[in-house]
Design a protein around this motif. Sequence first.
Motif, PDB file in Angstrom:
ATOM      1  N   TYR A 227      47.656  33.081  33.988  1.00 37.42           N
ATOM      2  CA  TYR A 227      46.333  32.888  34.596  1.00 37.42           C
ATOM      3  C   TYR A 227      45.291  33.790  33.943  1.00 37.42           C
ATOM      4  O   TYR A 227      44.113  33.430  33.869  1.00 37.42           O
ATOM      5  N   SER A 228      45.731  34.946  33.458  1.00 45.59           N
ATOM      6  CA  SER A 228      44.779  35.850  32.815  1.00 45.59           C
ATOM      7  C   SER A 228      44.192  35.225  31.551  1.00 45.59           C
ATOM      8  O   SER A 228      43.026  35.461  31.219  1.00 45.59           O
ATOM      9  N   SER A 229      44.981  34.421  30.849  1.00 42.65           N
ATOM     10  CA  SER A 229      44.459  33.717  29.672  1.00 42.65           C
ATOM     11  C   SER A 229      43.458  32.653  30.082  1.00 42.65           C
ATOM     12  O   SER A 229      42.412  32.481  29.440  1.00 42.65           O
ATOM     13  N   LEU A 230      43.764  31.919  31.162  1.00 44.61           N
ATOM     14  CA  LEU A 230      42.822  30.912  31.670  1.00 44.61           C
ATOM     15  C   LEU A 230      41.494  31.558  32.049  1.00 44.61           C
ATOM     16  O   LEU A 230      40.429  30.977  31.839  1.00 44.61           O
ATOM     17  N   ALA A 231      41.568  32.769  32.602  1.00 44.40           N
ATOM     18  CA  ALA A 231      40.370  33.455  33.090  1.00 44.40           C
ATOM     19  C   ALA A 231      39.439  33.866  31.958  1.00 44.40           C
ATOM     20  O   ALA A 231      38.268  34.176  32.198  1.00 44.40           O
ATOM     21  N   LYS A 232      39.926  33.876  30.718  1.00 46.33           N
ATOM     22  CA  LYS A 232      39.061  34.222  29.583  1.00 46.33           C
ATOM     23  C   LYS A 232      38.036  33.125  29.302  1.00 46.33           C
ATOM     24  O   LYS A 232      36.989  33.390  28.709  1.00 46.33           O
ATOM     25  N   GLY A 233      38.345  31.896  29.739  1.00 44.94           N
ATOM     26  CA  GLY A 233      37.434  30.792  29.469  1.00 44.94           C
ATOM     27  C   GLY A 233      36.839  30.162  30.707  1.00 44.94           C
ATOM     28  O   GLY A 233      36.050  29.215  30.604  1.00 44.94           O
ATOM     29  N   ALA A 234      37.202  30.659  31.881  1.00 46.03           N
ATOM     30  CA  ALA A 234      36.725  30.024  33.122  1.00 46.03           C
ATOM     31  C   ALA A 234      36.731  31.041  34.252  1.00 46.03           C
ATOM     32  O   ALA A 234      37.447  32.046  34.219  1.00 46.03           O
ATOM     33  N   LYS A 235      35.936  30.746  35.277  1.00 41.17           N
ATOM     34  CA  LYS A 235      35.945  31.516  36.520  1.00 41.17           C
ATOM     35  C   LYS A 235      37.020  30.926  37.418  1.00 41.17           C
ATOM     36  O   LYS A 235      37.028  29.708  37.674  1.00 41.17           O
ATOM     37  N   LEU A 236      37.946  31.766  37.897  1.00 42.70           N
ATOM     38  CA  LEU A 236      39.076  31.288  38.689  1.00 42.70           C
ATOM     39  C   LEU A 236      38.916  31.663  40.158  1.00 42.70           C
ATOM     40  O   LEU A 236      38.529  32.783  40.488  1.00 42.70           O
ATOM     41  N   PHE A 237      39.244  30.714  41.030  1.00 43.14           N
ATOM     42  CA  PHE A 237      39.257  30.924  42.475  1.00 43.14           C
ATOM     43  C   PHE A 237      40.664  30.610  42.973  1.00 43.14           C
ATOM     44  O   PHE A 237      41.243  29.574  42.601  1.00 43.14           O
TER      45      PHE A 237
END
Length: 684
Positions: free
Chosen positions: A188-198
Amino acid sequence: MSALTIEDQVIQNYHDNIAYFEEHQPRLFKKIMDFETALDKGFYNQRYELEYKDEGYFDVKEIESGKYFYNADSLKYAKKVQKIVNFKKEESTFKTFYDFYFSDEELAYHAKNSIEDDPYYAYSKIMNLTKDAQTDNPLMREIKKFIFFGVGLGTHIVSVDEKIKAQNYLFVEDDLELFRLSMFVTNYSSLAKGAKLFFCIFEEEEISRAIFSNFLEKSFYYNHYLKYFQMQSCSDKNVKAMQTVIAGQSHLIFLFSAYFKVYLRALNYLKNGYNFLDVSGKDIDQDPFDGKPVIIVAAGPSLSKHLDWLEKNRDKFVVVALSATLSLLEKRGIKPDIVTHLDPFENTCMIHIDKLKDRDFVKDCLLFCGSQTPQVLLDRFDKKKIFIVQVSITYKKSFDFLEPICVGSFTYMSLIQLGAKEIYTLGLDLALDSKTGMSHNSEHEYSRKLDTSKVDKVEDSVAYLKATVKVKGNFQDEVQATLTFNKSINAINNFTRSYKKDFQQVYNLNDGAYLNEFKPTKVEEVDIDKFETLDKKDLQDRLLKTLSKKSSNHLSKEELDSMRRRLEYVDELIQKIEAHRYPKSFNSKSYQSQLLQLTLDILDEYDSEAWDLHNTYLSYLNFILPFIFDMLNTKDIKNEKRYIKDIHTLLVKYILEIAQHYKNEIEKFFDKDKETKSFKELLV
């Protein structure tokens, strides 16, 4: 890939996720840590095992049954989901808007109205243009926001992100142990580099709805069609909850022009010397009711069941009645000591008072009302007995303000801040009658019967006025509440947590919703014998004297300076908006950047004294911008340049009119030619 390499990778994923959650998702981090502790200490028996299959994919085995979560290649499942997710607007989406199209006659009607009285004056033409520009089966260019209902191991999350690269993701998962296993597989930390996560992981419904609301508020202009994917293992509960949150958005219920009434009507009352009541709570220990029990009489369905009891014991309480109960109380000869009112609309505020047979029934009553209450209602009361409470405004800066959802929450909040020591609530059900499905007692003008069988069903769309949710009951395990009732419950609970003092006791006599720190009490359990019989005439005199001391009918020099700063702010804002009068580009993608900058100029930086204008704009832009951004995000727009030009011209025109109307009303407040005597005196 060797087993060791896989082992290293899953451990790295987990540590990366833990570090990310600790810094950016502290609530979820704590939840995971607490779960780890429960596992380590044997407080929780592990239900699942993560298995790596020889075919090169992960699955989850349920230990007790031996069944597998996927029972198939989870990587192939992820690719299948990737193909399912598409850019069609009408497929797997939440529609977050009113899908109106206006006829030529309707457009002409709204065009003749004014921006302060008719919100569709500033909506209708833009809404039609955004629809006219699109084909019959439009596709999105990009998916900006996406929701995953059900996480599993998260492999499909990664594959979908590879396809759509959304800017905002919401992950909803009820199984905390399963989500923890996904942390080994999905980074998820990699996803968070390109998007705001909720994240909404293993949350109670109330918290879930708050997270959903936060997701909607972020980049709200991309909300028009919200794409989502639901795993088969995920129940419909959260999908339904998201539907109700969407339907309950304030800009869909309380359209922007209503904010003019809420924020600007109070200026006339300040100018004309009405009493504004201090509800700051700074002297909360000084109870104006002198320790006497106060009873709030509201219009819920349970009120009718207890009228005999109230009639018999009315002289034992300070009776504070919502205006919607007056005609019912008149039939029983129960004259309240205080009437409360909140409705800001001229065409509805008098409905219940006009039902009174005797116009003098409320003549001797004190009136507590919100600062947005129409003049026509104030005219039915003795001016010296009217006490206005600031609602969402701070003209009287030291007096604070309330932010109630309904008149019931307004009444409770006012009494708490005034220092009432013992409060009883009757008819404050904030829930439907469990047997009949009725929303209010039969005398209430807007009482309606709702279908309680659909509370758990996912529907194509949710109508705000018809939707219900389950809430904790006062005398029952569960009851159903409308979306407005649920907002009021949350508002009361939040207020209680922040402001109610330990010496203040509140008793819930209703069959409806449970309220935090309200003691559930049957009417027959109230120890009436310990209460003295009150001399109502003496009570009125003392209340009037005490409350008058807690009030002010003029502005201080500091408060007048604050009003002048509002004018300075709106002048600066008009200049910022004027700079956007002409489109800098007629290309859809480029034009979005100008719209975003315009939105930032209006909403991001504002003087604290211009909170009212900020909220008005927030309501307007939340409603209209998603229509425009949806059009700009549509493939194959017809005559792109023309539609962008026409829409931008209208948008800037209406945005400027909002600011100009606000400015005009503030200037009227300072207009020397129209000053009343009392206003002249306060300027001396």
